[in-house]
Motif scaffolding. Structure first.
Motif, PDB file in Angstrom:
ATOM      1  N   LYS A 116       0.824  -1.221   0.000  1.00 48.99           N
ATOM      2  CA  LYS A 116       0.000   0.000   0.000  1.00 48.99           C
ATOM      3  C   LYS A 116       0.850   1.260   0.000  1.00 48.99           C
ATOM      4  O   LYS A 116       0.436   2.283  -0.521  1.00 48.99           O
ATOM      5  N   LYS A 117       2.046   1.168   0.565  1.00 49.23           N
ATOM      6  CA  LYS A 117       2.928   2.333   0.616  1.00 49.23           C
ATOM      7  C   LYS A 117       3.532   2.643  -0.756  1.00 49.23           C
ATOM      8  O   LYS A 117       3.992   3.756  -0.988  1.00 49.23           O
ATOM      9  N   ILE A 118       3.534   1.626  -1.652  1.00 50.32           N
ATOM     10  CA  ILE A 118       4.220   1.772  -2.939  1.00 50.32           C
ATOM     11  C   ILE A 118       3.249   1.776  -4.121  1.00 50.32           C
ATOM     12  O   ILE A 118       3.430   2.543  -5.065  1.00 50.32           O
ATOM     13  N   ILE A 124      -2.124  -3.592  -6.589  1.00 47.52           N
ATOM     14  CA  ILE A 124      -2.039  -4.654  -5.580  1.00 47.52           C
ATOM     15  C   ILE A 124      -2.939  -5.814  -5.977  1.00 47.52           C
ATOM     16  O   ILE A 124      -2.541  -6.984  -5.888  1.00 47.52           O
ATOM     17  N   ARG A 125      -4.148  -5.492  -6.432  1.00 45.14           N
ATOM     18  CA  ARG A 125      -5.063  -6.549  -6.885  1.00 45.14           C
ATOM     19  C   ARG A 125      -4.437  -7.335  -8.035  1.00 45.14           C
ATOM     20  O   ARG A 125      -4.540  -8.551  -8.093  1.00 45.14           O
ATOM     21  N   GLU A 126      -3.747  -6.653  -8.928  1.00 42.98           N
ATOM     22  CA  GLU A 126      -3.092  -7.324 -10.062  1.00 42.98           C
ATOM     23  C   GLU A 126      -1.963  -8.236  -9.587  1.00 42.98           C
ATOM     24  O   GLU A 126      -1.770  -9.335 -10.117  1.00 42.98           O
ATOM     25  N   VAL A 127      -1.222  -7.816  -8.574  1.00 42.69           N
ATOM     26  CA  VAL A 127      -0.160  -8.664  -8.009  1.00 42.69           C
ATOM     27  C   VAL A 127      -0.767  -9.968  -7.498  1.00 42.69           C
ATOM     28  O   VAL A 127      -0.271 -11.069  -7.807  1.00 42.69           O
ATOM     29  N   TYR A 128      -1.837  -9.876  -6.731  1.00 49.49           N
ATOM     30  CA  TYR A 128      -2.480 -11.071  -6.181  1.00 49.49           C
ATOM     31  C   TYR A 128      -3.137 -11.916  -7.270  1.00 49.49           C
ATOM     32  O   TYR A 128      -3.132 -13.138  -7.202  1.00 49.49           O
ATOM     33  N   ARG A 129      -3.690 -11.272  -8.302  1.00 47.57           N
ATOM     34  CA  ARG A 129      -4.286 -12.025  -9.405  1.00 47.57           C
ATOM     35  C   ARG A 129      -3.228 -12.827 -10.154  1.00 47.57           C
ATOM     36  O   ARG A 129      -3.424 -14.000 -10.458  1.00 47.57           O
ATOM     37  N   LEU A 130      -2.089 -12.200 -10.421  1.00 48.79           N
ATOM     38  CA  LEU A 130      -0.998 -12.900 -11.101  1.00 48.79           C
ATOM     39  C   LEU A 130      -0.467 -14.054 -10.252  1.00 48.79           C
ATOM     40  O   LEU A 130      -0.120 -15.115 -10.777  1.00 48.79           O
ATOM     41  N   GLU A 131      -0.428 -13.855  -8.953  1.00 52.54           N
ATOM     42  CA  GLU A 131       0.031 -14.916  -8.056  1.00 52.54           C
ATOM     43  C   GLU A 131      -0.903 -16.124  -8.138  1.00 52.54           C
ATOM     44  O   GLU A 131      -0.443 -17.264  -8.262  1.00 52.54           O
ATOM     45  N   ARG A 132      -2.218 -15.889  -8.082  1.00 44.48           N
ATOM     46  CA  ARG A 132      -3.187 -16.997  -8.188  1.00 44.48           C
ATOM     47  C   ARG A 132      -3.073 -17.687  -9.543  1.00 44.48           C
ATOM     48  O   ARG A 132      -3.097 -18.912  -9.635  1.00 44.48           O
ATOM     49  N   PHE A 133      -2.945 -16.886 -10.612  1.00 42.81           N
ATOM     50  CA  PHE A 133      -2.822 -17.435 -11.955  1.00 42.81           C
ATOM     51  C   PHE A 133      -1.598 -18.354 -12.052  1.00 42.81           C
ATOM     52  O   PHE A 133      -1.678 -19.463 -12.584  1.00 42.81           O
ATOM     53  N   ASN A 134      -0.469 -17.892 -11.530  1.00 41.23           N
ATOM     54  CA  ASN A 134       0.759 -18.692 -11.593  1.00 41.23           C
ATOM     55  C   ASN A 134       0.659 -19.960 -10.761  1.00 41.23           C
ATOM     56  O   ASN A 134       1.172 -21.008 -11.157  1.00 41.23           O
TER      57      ASN A 134
END
Length: 165
Positions: A116-118, A124-134
């Motif tokens: 959240k600071k960056i 952030i949602r995209e980071v978590y979406r990519l993690e689930r996809f991978n």
């Protein structure tokens, strides 16, 4: 003068030949190594988020620390198949899974605050979406390599049928 030039060219050719021979040895070794999935995933996330250089420089060490802590949360592979386990061992395995799930949530919450600071919320949602996809893609690949067939009805426990309307 010509002798020096010929001598330097000969030395250069011999040196270049020995260096190229060493590179082929290293290439053979790296082909056998597993790819660095963490680095590939970081590159994928950075490409998807399209961060500027300053933001990427702040985000990269935080994301690498997040990846490291998430890897530490993984459960080790079971040595026995579930049909060979006693009730006590099954109970212990289920409790280990609960503990592991709590650790994952704690790590995600901790790094959510850092992200959240960056980043923006959409990033952030995209980071978590990519993690689930991978994770799904890796699971499918592992199953494919082990010769496992996909579940007949994804999302349902094996043996359960979809309710009729």
């Amino acid at each position: 003068m010509k002798q020096k030039m010929v001598m330097w060219l000969t030395a250069f050719v011999l040196l270049a030949g020995s260096l190229s021979a060493q590179e082929t040895k290293n290439d053979a070794r790296t082909e056998r190594k597993r790819p660095d999935f963490a680095a590939m995933q970081l590159k994928q996330v950075l490409d998807a988020l399209m961060l500027d250089d300053a933001t990427a420089a702040k985000f990269t060490p935080v994301y690498q620390a997040y990846q490291k802590e998430m890897r530490e949360c993984r459960l080790p592979r079971l040595k026995k198949k579930s049909n060979e386990m006693t009730d006590e061992e099954i109970a212990q395995e289920i409790e280990r899974q609960f503990t592991q799930g709590r650790k994952v949530i704690d790590v995600k919450e901790k790094y959510y605050k850092e992200f959240k600071k960056i980043l923006t919320m959409k990033q952030i949602r995209e980071v978590y979406r990519l993690e689930r996809f991978n994770m799904r893609r890796m699971g499918k690949e592992i199953n494919r390599r082990q010769g496992m067939k996909p579940h007949p009805m994804p999302g349902l426990p094996f043996g359960k049928e979809k309710p009729k309307k």
